[in-house]
Design an enzyme around this catalytic site. Structure first.
Site, short mmCIF file in Angstrom:
data_model
loop_
_atom_site.label_atom_id
_atom_site.label_comp_id
_atom_site.label_asym_id
_atom_site.label_seq_id
_atom_site.Cartn_x
_atom_site.Cartn_y
_atom_site.Cartn_z
N ASP A 8 3.92 -7.59 -10.91
CA ASP A 8 4.23 -8.23 -9.64
C ASP A 8 3.03 -9.11 -9.28
O ASP A 8 1.96 -9.01 -9.90
CB ASP A 8 4.48 -7.16 -8.58
CG ASP A 8 4.65 -7.73 -7.19
OD1 ASP A 8 5.51 -8.62 -7.02
OD2 ASP A 8 3.92 -7.30 -6.28
N ASP A 10 2.25 -10.85 -5.46
CA ASP A 10 1.73 -10.67 -4.10
C ASP A 10 1.54 -9.18 -3.81
O ASP A 10 2.46 -8.38 -3.97
CB ASP A 10 2.71 -11.25 -3.08
CG ASP A 10 2.89 -12.75 -3.25
OD1 ASP A 10 2.04 -13.50 -2.76
OD2 ASP A 10 3.88 -13.16 -3.88
N ASP A 166 3.09 -2.97 -6.42
CA ASP A 166 2.42 -2.36 -5.27
C ASP A 166 3.38 -1.81 -4.22
O ASP A 166 2.92 -1.22 -3.24
CB ASP A 166 1.53 -3.39 -4.59
CG ASP A 166 2.35 -4.44 -3.84
OD1 ASP A 166 2.26 -4.52 -2.60
OD2 ASP A 166 3.09 -5.19 -4.49
#
Length: 222
Positions: A8, A10, A166
Site C-alpha cells: 500500500d 498512503d 497499514d
C-alpha cells in the site's frame, strides 16, 4: 522466482495526510468550509472519490451529481501536484533497497489515483523500485475488493507474494486475496492492532526485510 512484496502507499510508505488535508482545505475553501487533519485522515483509504464524498457529506454538500463531480475534479487537479508536505516514513528507503537487493519483486497496490501515485514515487526517487503500480483508478473496483491486489501480483509475474499495508482496508484486501499480510502499525488505521487480522506487525521499517525473509522461509518449509 523470488516472492513479490506488494505495498500500500498512503499510511504505509508515505505520510501523505498533510498534503491530502491541505488539498481538501484548498478545494473546500471556495465553499466556505475547512477540516482538521483528523477529519480528513479519518476518510483516507478508500480512494479519492470516497474521500471527497465523505468530506462533502460532513459539511452538508452534495456527494453526487454535477456539483460533486466538479468538486472531485478540482481536488484531483490540486492533489496530483501535492507532494511538498508528504514524507517517507523513517527507514522506508533502505528497507525497500534491501528487499530489491535480495531479488524480491516490489509492487504498489493503492487506492490513491494512479497519476498522483506515480508523481509521488517520482518525487521521492522510488519509481524505479516499483515496475508494477496499481492505482485506485487502474481497475473498475478498488480495495478491499481483492481484484487490484491480484492484478498487481499478476503483473509482477505471479507466484508467492506478501502484502504490506497499514489499515483496515488493507487487512480486508489481503484476506480476500488469500495473501499473508504484514501490518505497519504507525499509519492511518483506526482499529487496535490486535483486532486486525495480520501475519506480523511492525512499527519500524528496519524490521521489515527480516520479517519478509521469515515469512518466505516459513512458506517454503515442507
Amino acid at each position: 522466482m523470488q516472492p513479490a512484496v506488494i505495498f500500500d502507499l498512503d499510511g504505509t510508505l508515505i505520510d501523505s495526510a498533510p498534503d491530502i488535508h491541505a488539498a481538501a482545505n484548498a478545494v473546500f475553501a471556495a465553499h466556505g468550509h475547512s477540516f482538521t487533519r483528523a477529519e480528513v485522515q479519518g476518510f483516507v483509504g478508500r480512494g479519492a472519490p470516497n474521500l471527497v464524498a465523505r468530506l462533502a457529506e460532513a459539511r452538508g454538500l452534495p456527494a453526487t451529481g454535477p456539483d460533486f463531480d466538479a468538486l472531485l475534479a478540482r481536488f484531483l487537479h490540486v492533489y496530483e501536484g501535492a507532494q511538498g508536505l508528504t514524507t517517507l516514513y523513517p527507514g522506508v528507503r533502505p528497507a525497500l533497497e534491501t528487499l530489491a537487493a535480495r531479488g524480491l519483486r516490489l509492487a504498489i497496490c493503492t487506492n490513491k489515483p494512479l497519476a498522483p501515485t506515480r508523481a509521488v514515487l517520482r518525487h521521492f526517487g522510488l519509481a524505479g523500485l516499483f515496475p508494477v503500480v496499481i492505482g485506485g483508478d487502474s481497475l473498475a473496483v478498488k480495495k478491499p475488493d481483492p481484484a487490484p491486489l491480484r492484478a498487481a501480483l499478476a503483473q509482477a509475474g505471479g507466484g508467492q507474494a506478501l502484502f504490506v499495508g497499514d489499515s483496515e482496508v488493507d487487512a480486508e484486501t489481503a484476506q480476500a486475496a488469500g495473501l499473508p499480510f504484514l501490518l505497519f502499525t504507525e499509519g492511518y488505521r483506526k482499529t487496535p492492532v490486535a483486532a486486525l487480522p495480520h501475519d506480523a506487525a511492525f512499527a519500524d521499517f528496519a524490521a521489515l526485510p527480516d520479517l519478509v525473509a521469515a515469512r518466505v522461509s516459513a512458506s517454503a518449509a515442507p
